[in-house]
Design a protein around this motif. Structure first.
Motif, PDB file in Angstrom:
ATOM      1  N   UNK A   3       0.808  -1.217   0.000  1.00  0.00           N
ATOM      2  CA  UNK A   3       0.000   0.000   0.000  1.00  0.00           C
ATOM      3  C   UNK A   3       0.840   1.265   0.000  1.00  0.00           C
ATOM      4  N   UNK A   4       2.146   1.142  -0.145  1.00  0.00           N
ATOM      5  CA  UNK A   4       3.001   2.316  -0.143  1.00  0.00           C
ATOM      6  C   UNK A   4       2.937   3.054  -1.483  1.00  0.00           C
ATOM      7  N   UNK A   5       3.199   4.364  -1.424  1.00  0.00           N
ATOM      8  CA  UNK A   5       3.307   5.155  -2.640  1.00  0.00           C
ATOM      9  C   UNK A   5       4.761   5.092  -3.092  1.00  0.00           C
ATOM     10  N   UNK A   6       4.986   4.646  -4.323  1.00  0.00           N
ATOM     11  CA  UNK A   6       6.348   4.438  -4.806  1.00  0.00           C
ATOM     12  C   UNK A   6       6.615   5.379  -5.970  1.00  0.00           C
ATOM     13  N   UNK A 169      -8.117   6.574   9.938  1.00  0.00           N
ATOM     14  CA  UNK A 169      -6.912   7.322  10.326  1.00  0.00           C
ATOM     15  C   UNK A 169      -5.775   7.072   9.347  1.00  0.00           C
ATOM     16  N   UNK A 170      -5.625   5.844   8.914  1.00  0.00           N
ATOM     17  CA  UNK A 170      -4.575   5.537   7.939  1.00  0.00           C
ATOM     18  C   UNK A 170      -4.752   6.369   6.678  1.00  0.00           C
ATOM     19  N   UNK A 171      -5.974   6.394   6.144  1.00  0.00           N
ATOM     20  CA  UNK A 171      -6.240   7.117   4.909  1.00  0.00           C
ATOM     21  C   UNK A 171      -6.103   8.622   5.112  1.00  0.00           C
ATOM     22  N   UNK A 172      -6.669   9.141   6.198  1.00  0.00           N
ATOM     23  CA  UNK A 172      -6.619  10.587   6.442  1.00  0.00           C
ATOM     24  C   UNK A 172      -5.194  11.058   6.703  1.00  0.00           C
ATOM     25  N   UNK A 173      -4.432  10.277   7.470  1.00  0.00           N
ATOM     26  CA  UNK A 173      -3.032  10.647   7.723  1.00  0.00           C
ATOM     27  C   UNK A 173      -2.220  10.628   6.433  1.00  0.00           C
ATOM     28  N   UNK A 174      -2.529   9.706   5.581  1.00  0.00           N
ATOM     29  CA  UNK A 174      -1.837   9.603   4.298  1.00  0.00           C
ATOM     30  C   UNK A 174      -2.124  10.825   3.427  1.00  0.00           C
ATOM     31  N   UNK A 175      -3.368  11.250   3.381  1.00  0.00           N
ATOM     32  CA  UNK A 175      -3.736  12.438   2.604  1.00  0.00           C
ATOM     33  C   UNK A 175      -3.010  13.666   3.143  1.00  0.00           C
ATOM     34  N   UNK A 176      -3.012  13.831   4.456  1.00  0.00           N
ATOM     35  CA  UNK A 176      -2.370  15.009   5.045  1.00  0.00           C
ATOM     36  C   UNK A 176      -0.854  14.963   4.871  1.00  0.00           C
ATOM     37  N   UNK A 177      -0.266  13.768   4.914  1.00  0.00           N
ATOM     38  CA  UNK A 177       1.173  13.642   4.704  1.00  0.00           C
ATOM     39  C   UNK A 177       1.548  14.132   3.308  1.00  0.00           C
ATOM     40  N   UNK A 178       0.798  13.689   2.289  1.00  0.00           N
ATOM     41  CA  UNK A 178       1.137  14.061   0.925  1.00  0.00           C
ATOM     42  C   UNK A 178       0.738  15.493   0.605  1.00  0.00           C
ATOM     43  N   UNK A 179      -0.212  16.035   1.352  1.00  0.00           N
ATOM     44  CA  UNK A 179      -0.521  17.456   1.194  1.00  0.00           C
ATOM     45  C   UNK A 179       0.631  18.302   1.738  1.00  0.00           C
ATOM     46  N   UNK A 180       1.158  17.905   2.873  1.00  0.00           N
ATOM     47  CA  UNK A 180       2.334  18.598   3.420  1.00  0.00           C
ATOM     48  C   UNK A 180       3.519  18.464   2.472  1.00  0.00           C
ATOM     49  N   UNK A 181       3.672  17.278   1.890  1.00  0.00           N
ATOM     50  CA  UNK A 181       4.773  17.053   0.950  1.00  0.00           C
ATOM     51  C   UNK A 181       4.636  17.964  -0.266  1.00  0.00           C
ATOM     52  N   UNK A 182       3.404  18.173  -0.730  1.00  0.00           N
ATOM     53  CA  UNK A 182       3.170  19.014  -1.908  1.00  0.00           C
ATOM     54  C   UNK A 182       3.577  20.467  -1.667  1.00  0.00           C
ATOM     55  N   UNK A 183       3.607  20.884  -0.405  1.00  0.00           N
ATOM     56  CA  UNK A 183       4.034  22.255  -0.072  1.00  0.00           C
ATOM     57  C   UNK A 183       5.491  22.499  -0.454  1.00  0.00           C
ATOM     58  N   UNK A 184       6.281  21.442  -0.569  1.00  0.00           N
ATOM     59  CA  UNK A 184       7.687  21.599  -0.922  1.00  0.00           C
ATOM     60  C   UNK A 184       7.842  22.052  -2.365  1.00  0.00           C
TER      61      UNK A 184
END
Length: 336
Positions: A3-6, A169-184
Motif C-alpha cells: 500500500x506504499x506510494x512508490x 486514520x490511515x487514509x486521512x493521515x496519508x492524505x495530510x502527509x502528501x498534502x504537506x509534501x506538496x508544499x515543498x
C-alpha cells in the motif's frame, strides 16, 4: 509494502540477448526471437520477450523485497477467485545469477491499452459505454474478494497486516502527509488545508461506519489493462500490475478511470461506469462521501507529483483547493 506510494524506480538497465536466452534456457521456453522495453511500464521494470515458445512479459529488478512474490500471489488468487484474465502462469526466479536481481516472466496478453492512439481515434460512443461496463464488471469481480481486516499483504505468511489504528486514520493521515509534501513544490495555503480538513471531517462518519474491506487493485488505469474486439464485441483481455494492491474500500479503485474520463470530457461515460458498478448498492450517500475523499487522495498525489517534476503534462494556475474541488464535485454528481 503493497500500500506504499512508490515514486522511485529500479529500472532494468541494459540487458543483452545472451542473458535473456540464459533465462529462457533455465525455464525451458525456447530460443529468443526478439526483445524490447515496454512503452507503458512507468517503473521501467518490464520488457517484451518473444521466443519460439511464445510471447512474454519480463519484469525484474524489484523495487522492494517481496514485490514479485506479492504480485504472484495476487495474480494466482484472482485467477482462482474471478473470471478476470490475468497473466498466468506467473513464474519467478529468485536467484540473481543471470541479471544480478530476481525477476518474473508471464505470458504477454493480447489487446491494446485504452489510451492507445489507435483506439482513441477509432472508438465511438457506443464502444466507450461498452468498455465502461466491462471496467465496472471487472472491478466488481475483483471486489468479491472480501476480507475481515483493512491492511496490506504479509508476503511471508500470506495473511493481512492490519493498518495501524483504523482505516480512517490511515487514509486521512496519508492524505495530510502528501498534502504537506506538496508544499515543498507548490503553493499550498491555509485555506487549502482548511478546505481539505472540512471535507475529511464531513466524510469521517461514513468511513468509520464502513466495515466491509475487499481486495483493492490500487492502480486500475488504462496502462494496466488491455482490451480487444472479439467475435462477441469488446472484451477486457487482461489486467496486470498488482504492485499497489491491498485490502480496503473497493470504490477507491474507480478513481483513476473516472479521472481519465473527466479529463477527456467524457462525464457521461464516467457516470455510466459508476452507475453500473453501484447498481446493486443502496449506500449512495455513504458512497458519495467516501468517493469524494478517494478523489481528493488521488488528486493530492497527482498535484504533488506534477509540481515536483519539471516536465509535466499539464499546467494549472488554480489554487489547490479550487482545482481539487472541481473533481470532488464532479465525482459526487455522478452518483445523483
Amino acid at each position: 509494502m503493497t500500500a506504499e506510494i512508490i515514486f522511485a524506480s529500479n529500472k532494468l538497465g541494459i540487458i543483452n540477448d545472451d542473458q535473456l536466452q540464459s533465462m529462457l534456457d533455465k525455464i525451458n521456453l525456447g530460443k529468443i526471437i526478439s526483445s524490447k522495453k515496454t512503452a507503458n511500464g512507468a517503473m521501467g521494470q518490464t520488457m517484451f520477450v518473444s521466443s519460439t515458445e511464445g510471447a512474454f512479459v519480463f519484469k525484474g529488478n524489484p523495487l522492494y523485497t517481496g514485490q514479485l512474490v506479492e504480485e504472484k500471489f495476487f495474480v494466482e488468487e484472482l485467477n482462482r477467485r474471478t473470471n478476470v484474465s490475468v497473466p498466468i502462469p506467473y513464474i519467478i526466479d529468485n536467484s540473481q545469477e543471470i541479471f544480478g536481481w530476481s525477476y518474473s516472466l508471464m505470458p504477454r496478453l493480447q489487446g491494446e491499452h485504452l489510451n492507445s492512439e489507435h483506439l482513441k481515434a477509432n472508438l465511438d460512443l457506443d464502444d466507450k459505454f461498452r468498455i465502461a461496463e466491462l471496467i465496472a464488471k471487472t472491478l466488481s469481480e475483483f471486489h468479491t474478494w472480501k476480507v475481515n481486516e483493512f491492511g496490506e499483504l504479509n508476503t511471508e505468511k500470506f495473511d493481512i497486516i492490519p493498518f495501524k489504528d483504523t482505516y480512517t486514520l490511515w487514509l486521512y493521515n496519508r492524505i495530510m502527509f502528501w498534502l504537506e509534501d506538496a508544499k515543498k513544490y507548490s503553493k499550498i495555503t491555509s485555506n487549502d488545508f482548511d478546505w481539505v480538513e472540512t471535507l475529511l471531517d464531513d466524510s469521517k462518519e461514513a468511513f468509520d461506519d464502513f466495515s466491509s474491506p475487499t481486495f483493492v487493485m490500487g492502480d486500475f488505469k488504462p496502462g494496466n489493462f488491455l482490451i480487444y474486439s472479439g467475435d462477441s464485441g469488446w472484451e477486457i483481455s487482461g489486467v496486470f500490475d498488482f504492485t499497489n494492491s491491498y485490502f480496503a474500500d473497493p470504490i477507491s479503485d474507480l478513481i483513476k478511470m473516472i479521472t481519465f474520463n473527466l479529463d477527456n470530457n467524457e462525464s457521461e461515460i464516467a457516470k455510466h461506469l459508476v452507475n453500473v458498478y453501484c447498481s446493486k448498492s443502496e449506500e449512495k450517500e455513504d458512497f458519495k462521501k467516501r468517493i469524494k475523499v478517494h478523489m481528493l487522495h488521488q488528486r493530492v498525489l497527482d498535484w504533488g507529483c506534477a509540481k515536483a517534476i519539471t516536465m509535466v503534462t499539464w499546467d494549472n494556475e488554480l489554487p489547490f483547493s479550487q482545482w481539487v474541488e472541481a473533481y470532488t464535485d464532479s465525482v459526487a454528481s455522478l452518483l445523483e
